[in-house]
Scaffold this motif. Structure first.
Motif, PDB file in Angstrom:
ATOM      1  N   ASN A 217      49.008  49.795  30.133  1.00 46.11           N
ATOM      2  CA  ASN A 217      47.496  50.315  30.719  1.00 46.11           C
ATOM      3  C   ASN A 217      46.540  49.867  30.465  1.00 46.11           C
ATOM      4  O   ASN A 217      45.504  50.612  28.842  1.00 46.11           O
ATOM      5  CB  ASN A 217      47.453  51.948  31.169  1.00 46.11           C
ATOM      6  N   GLN A 218      45.980  49.360  31.099  1.00 41.58           N
ATOM      7  CA  GLN A 218      44.792  48.702  30.731  1.00 41.58           C
ATOM      8  C   GLN A 218      44.028  48.015  32.123  1.00 41.58           C
ATOM      9  O   GLN A 218      44.225  48.289  32.820  1.00 41.58           O
ATOM     10  CB  GLN A 218      45.002  47.677  29.855  1.00 41.58           C
ATOM     11  N   THR A 219      42.544  47.834  31.876  1.00 41.12           N
ATOM     12  CA  THR A 219      41.784  47.207  33.063  1.00 41.12           C
ATOM     13  C   THR A 219      41.350  45.878  31.815  1.00 41.12           C
ATOM     14  O   THR A 219      40.542  45.962  31.201  1.00 41.12           O
ATOM     15  CB  THR A 219      40.371  47.970  33.204  1.00 41.12           C
ATOM     16  N   LEU A 220      40.951  44.793  32.567  1.00 42.24           N
ATOM     17  CA  LEU A 220      41.617  43.266  32.188  1.00 42.24           C
ATOM     18  C   LEU A 220      41.104  41.849  33.089  1.00 42.24           C
ATOM     19  O   LEU A 220      40.744  42.263  34.011  1.00 42.24           O
ATOM     20  CB  LEU A 220      42.720  42.945  31.442  1.00 42.24           C
ATOM     21  N   HIS A 221      40.265  41.098  32.328  1.00 39.50           N
ATOM     22  CA  HIS A 221      40.250  39.765  33.278  1.00 39.50           C
ATOM     23  C   HIS A 221      40.930  39.342  33.728  1.00 39.50           C
ATOM     24  O   HIS A 221      42.423  39.061  32.825  1.00 39.50           O
ATOM     25  CB  HIS A 221      39.378  39.462  32.263  1.00 39.50           C
ATOM     26  N   CYS A 222      40.878  39.023  34.699  1.00 38.04           N
ATOM     27  CA  CYS A 222      42.120  38.262  35.675  1.00 38.04           C
ATOM     28  C   CYS A 222      41.094  37.444  36.701  1.00 38.04           C
ATOM     29  O   CYS A 222      42.408  37.548  37.894  1.00 38.04           O
ATOM     30  CB  CYS A 222      42.910  39.441  36.045  1.00 38.04           C
ATOM     31  N   GLY A 223      40.390  37.237  36.793  1.00 30.76           N
ATOM     32  CA  GLY A 223      40.038  36.415  37.792  1.00 30.76           C
ATOM     33  C   GLY A 223      39.358  37.652  38.789  1.00 30.76           C
ATOM     34  O   GLY A 223      39.085  38.284  38.756  1.00 30.76           O
ATOM     35  N   PHE A 224      38.333  36.164  39.754  1.00 32.68           N
ATOM     36  CA  PHE A 224      37.754  37.278  41.004  1.00 32.68           C
ATOM     37  C   PHE A 224      36.611  38.053  40.352  1.00 32.68           C
ATOM     38  O   PHE A 224      36.304  39.206  40.941  1.00 32.68           O
ATOM     39  CB  PHE A 224      38.606  37.477  41.966  1.00 32.68           C
ATOM     40  N   GLY A 327      43.237  24.420  41.096  1.00 32.89           N
ATOM     41  CA  GLY A 327      44.527  24.960  41.027  1.00 32.89           C
ATOM     42  C   GLY A 327      45.171  25.919  41.174  1.00 32.89           C
ATOM     43  O   GLY A 327      46.239  26.498  41.268  1.00 32.89           O
ATOM     44  N   LYS A 328      44.980  26.183  39.741  1.00 29.08           N
ATOM     45  CA  LYS A 328      45.675  27.571  38.710  1.00 29.08           C
ATOM     46  C   LYS A 328      44.736  28.383  39.227  1.00 29.08           C
ATOM     47  O   LYS A 328      46.160  29.698  38.734  1.00 29.08           O
ATOM     48  CB  LYS A 328      44.962  27.234  37.227  1.00 29.08           C
ATOM     49  N   VAL A 329      43.557  29.344  40.330  1.00 26.40           N
ATOM     50  CA  VAL A 329      43.741  30.095  40.876  1.00 26.40           C
ATOM     51  C   VAL A 329      45.254  31.000  41.345  1.00 26.40           C
ATOM     52  O   VAL A 329      45.702  31.852  41.564  1.00 26.40           O
ATOM     53  CB  VAL A 329      42.731  30.411  41.755  1.00 26.40           C
ATOM     54  N   PRO A 330      45.464  29.799  42.694  1.00 27.36           N
ATOM     55  CA  PRO A 330      46.850  30.418  43.684  1.00 27.36           C
ATOM     56  C   PRO A 330      47.922  30.295  42.442  1.00 27.36           C
ATOM     57  O   PRO A 330      48.807  31.004  43.100  1.00 27.36           O
ATOM     58  CB  PRO A 330      46.111  29.392  44.705  1.00 27.36           C
ATOM     59  N   LYS A 331      48.365  29.671  41.737  1.00 28.15           N
ATOM     60  CA  LYS A 331      48.922  29.171  40.709  1.00 28.15           C
ATOM     61  C   LYS A 331      49.621  30.314  39.728  1.00 28.15           C
ATOM     62  O   LYS A 331      50.474  30.970  39.994  1.00 28.15           O
ATOM     63  CB  LYS A 331      49.202  28.184  40.518  1.00 28.15           C
ATOM     64  N   LEU A 333      47.249  33.940  40.526  1.00 31.04           N
ATOM     65  CA  LEU A 333      47.312  34.659  40.383  1.00 31.04           C
ATOM     66  C   LEU A 333      47.521  34.720  41.613  1.00 31.04           C
ATOM     67  O   LEU A 333      47.049  35.866  42.123  1.00 31.04           O
ATOM     68  CB  LEU A 333      45.417  34.295  40.440  1.00 31.04           C
ATOM     69  N   ALA A 334      49.155  35.000  41.817  1.00 34.55           N
ATOM     70  CA  ALA A 334      49.470  35.263  43.093  1.00 34.55           C
ATOM     71  C   ALA A 334      49.236  36.809  43.191  1.00 34.55           C
ATOM     72  O   ALA A 334      48.969  37.209  44.330  1.00 34.55           O
ATOM     73  CB  ALA A 334      50.506  34.474  43.159  1.00 34.55           C
ATOM     74  N   GLN A 335      49.186  37.963  42.286  1.00 30.51           N
ATOM     75  CA  GLN A 335      49.464  39.026  42.142  1.00 30.51           C
ATOM     76  C   GLN A 335      47.888  39.648  42.228  1.00 30.51           C
ATOM     77  O   GLN A 335      47.617  40.808  42.902  1.00 30.51           O
ATOM     78  CB  GLN A 335      49.705  39.539  41.086  1.00 30.51           C
ATOM     79  N   ARG A 336      46.507  38.255  42.531  1.00 33.13           N
ATOM     80  CA  ARG A 336      45.393  39.575  42.764  1.00 33.13           C
ATOM     81  C   ARG A 336      45.216  38.910  44.432  1.00 33.13           C
ATOM     82  O   ARG A 336      44.409  39.174  45.308  1.00 33.13           O
ATOM     83  CB  ARG A 336      44.352  38.642  42.446  1.00 33.13           C
ATOM     84  N   LEU A 337      46.471  37.530  44.276  1.00 37.23           N
ATOM     85  CA  LEU A 337      46.174  36.708  46.458  1.00 37.23           C
ATOM     86  C   LEU A 337      46.470  38.012  47.385  1.00 37.23           C
ATOM     87  O   LEU A 337      46.055  38.022  47.981  1.00 37.23           O
ATOM     88  CB  LEU A 337      46.288  35.895  46.340  1.00 37.23           C
ATOM     89  N   PHE A 338      48.101  38.161  47.218  1.00 39.35           N
ATOM     90  CA  PHE A 338      48.825  39.074  47.507  1.00 39.35           C
ATOM     91  C   PHE A 338      49.503  40.213  47.109  1.00 39.35           C
ATOM     92  O   PHE A 338      50.130  40.218  46.410  1.00 39.35           O
ATOM     93  CB  PHE A 338      50.212  37.655  48.038  1.00 39.35           C
TER      94      PHE A 338
END
Length: 523
Positions: A217-224, A327-331, A333-338
């Motif tokens: 369990n953690q809070t991490l950097h993952c874009g946005f 292009g790596k953002v949608p590639k 980070l789908a868990q962030r976008l959806f």
């Protein structure tokens, strides 16, 4: 005593020789005199003399062609014949002497010996070249050799289930490692950093980076990641209507085109079943430049924002100048976008989907009991080979590649060994254009970690894939990450490959690439 005038007359000036007198030009024979010109009362001999001496008006002699003496003509023949013979001999000598083993005027046996010697020399030279080639290949210096014919890679047959009508997720499929993940949404200004600016990937230190590899369990950097109040957006801004639509997606097929770098390739409708057309979200991310380019080519979204099966989502304020890194953002980070999605399929813009998404999920995930599926590279298996290939083709700045590669080696990355009895992976180099994954905690963590490596170092994600996977596996003993690394021919069976619209160019190194314990995220 009377002198014989006939013997004297021919010696007179203007007289004709007996041979000339016999010609038909004068019409008379020698000594024959016409009666009209005879003097009366004169003796015949006198008349003949008078006739000879009197001027006779005769027609001028006709011009005859000049003839060379026979002796001169003979001499010319004697000179021309040897000269012509010498010329022929010279031509014959030149034609035969072009081959070093066939000199002119040699014995046939000697010619054969020379030919054998020449063949032996060539065999020796070829053997020497092969030896030098192997020595250069094993050495540290790059070796340039003749291009080999390109290999042809064909798709292989995949046994999909007959239909998706009765397709149900297996009951024991979700038996994966469970933990909770949260994401850093905002950063405060660092104390003592007057040049602070919001970065899409955030300001992550090496210590924070290492701690995120633990599956807990953690809070991490993952874009946005946004900056403090009053700072501009860090990038990848979406319309609220598009965000609301994406939040409803449970199964997603996504791709992107940024910078007008590619064509729009629609999924093959005949291969997509009616269930997938109704329940799967097909999302294509575009920037404004690409939308204008596609519109000029006749690809205009309808009133609902669709072009065929693709729902067009416009991205404003891209977080990176490098379109490949953006292009790596949608590639990844789908868990962030959806946020509501259970499964997602990623396609590079050079691919056209040629199979039903539900059949793909069943084959690559459910049937193999995997939570992440990616294909092996079609030609390379070792990261060392991938590094050299990226440099050879100038895929990225060489210094940035070296810094990333040396950092990975210092942290335990080793060469791929296909002879090992229990190999961790079938290959250390993926073909990352096609990814199938379930949005499980371990899959989401791996996606965030992989994105952070691409954000920190180079945008060549094939260089960081194996390092990220091995480090995650090493730091979580007993917590398995179920990865299905399948054959590349299977990828070709479900997605047709095309060439990009534009050629890739060398990118500059990240402006703030740092390997210390402070902020080291490239902007």
């Amino acid at each position: 005593m009377t002198r014989n005038l006939d013997a004297v007359v021919p010696q007179k000036i203007g007289a004709k020789t007996p041979k000339q007198q016999q010609t038909k030009k004068w019409g008379k024979k020698a000594g024959e005199i016409s009666g009209a010109h005879a003097l009366p009362g004169a003796r015949p001999s006198m008349r003949l003399m008078a006739e000879r001496r009197l001027p006779i008006s005769a027609p001028p002699a006709a011009a005859v062609p000049r003839r060379y003496p026979r002796r001169s003509r003979g001499r010319c023949r004697l000179l021309l014949l040897p000269a012509f013979s010498v010329a022929l001999l010279c031509l014959a000598y030149l034609s035969f002497s072009s081959h070093s083993s066939l000199p002119f005027h040699v014995h046939p046996g000697l010619v054969a010996d020379n030919v054998r010697k020449e063949i032996d020399k060539r065999h020796t030279l070829n053997a020497t070249m092969k030896t030098n080639t192997s020595m250069t290949k094993n050495g540290s210096e790059p070796f340039t050799r003749r291009k080999k014919p390109r290999k042809r890679y064909a798709p292989c047959e995949i046994e999909f289930v007959p239909s998706v009508d009765n397709l149900v997720e297996p009951a024991d499929y979700n038996n994966f490692t469970q933990f909770s993940l949260n994401y850093i949404l905002k950063e405060q200004k660092l104390v003592g950093n007057a040049l602070f600016g919001p970065l899409f990937g955030g300001h992550q230190s090496l210590q924070e980076r290492d701690e995120t590899y633990y599956a807990e369990n953690q809070t991490l950097h993952c874009g946005f990641v946004e900056g403090p109040e009053g700072h501009p957006s860090s990038g990848f801004d979406l319309d609220e209507t598009d965000k609301a639509y994406m939040a409803t997606c449970r199964i997603v097929v996504s791709s992107c085109i940024f910078g007008g770098s590619d064509y729009l390739r629609r999924p093959t409708k005949s291969k997509i079943g009616s269930y997938s057309k109704k329940n799967v979200c097909f999302i294509m991310f575009l920037d404004e430049l690409t939308l204008a380019t596609l519109s000029s080519e006749g690809h205009v979204p309808d009133e609902n924002g669709f072009i065929g099966l693709w729902r067009i989502v416009i991205v404003k304020n891209l977080p990176y100048k490098d379109m490949r890194r953006a292009g790596k953002v949608p590639k990844f980070l789908a868990q962030r976008l959806f946020p509501s999605a259970l499964y997602s399929i990623w396609l590079d813009s050079k691919l056209r989907l040629h199979a039903d998404p539900m059949l793909i999920i069943e084959y690559f995930l459910w049937r193999k009991k995997a939570e992440y599926a990616i294909s092996m590279h079609y030609d390379r298996t070792c990261v060392w080979e991938e590094v050299l290939q990226n440099k050879r083709l100038n895929k990225y700045n060489h210094t940035a590649i070296d810094e990333q590669f040396y950092f990975y080696q210092s942290d335990g990355l080793v060469k791929f060994n296909d002879s090992a009895q229990e190999s961790v992976l079938p290959s250390y180099v993926p073909e990352g254009s096609f990814i199938v994954r379930a949005h499980t905690p371990m899959s989401n963590l791996f996606s965030c970690l992989w994105f952070n490596e691409v954000n920190r170092f180079t945008s060549r994600d094939q260089l960081s894939f194996t390092y990220t996977y091995l480090k995650l596996r090493r730091m979580n003993t007993g917590k398995l990450f179920h990865l299905n690394m399948f054959k590349d021919c299977e990828r070709r069976a479900v997605a047709k490959l095309f060439h990009h619209r534009t050629n890739e160019t060398t990118d500059p190194p990240p402006t703030n690439l740092r390997l210390d314990n402070t902020s080291s995220m490239p902007g």
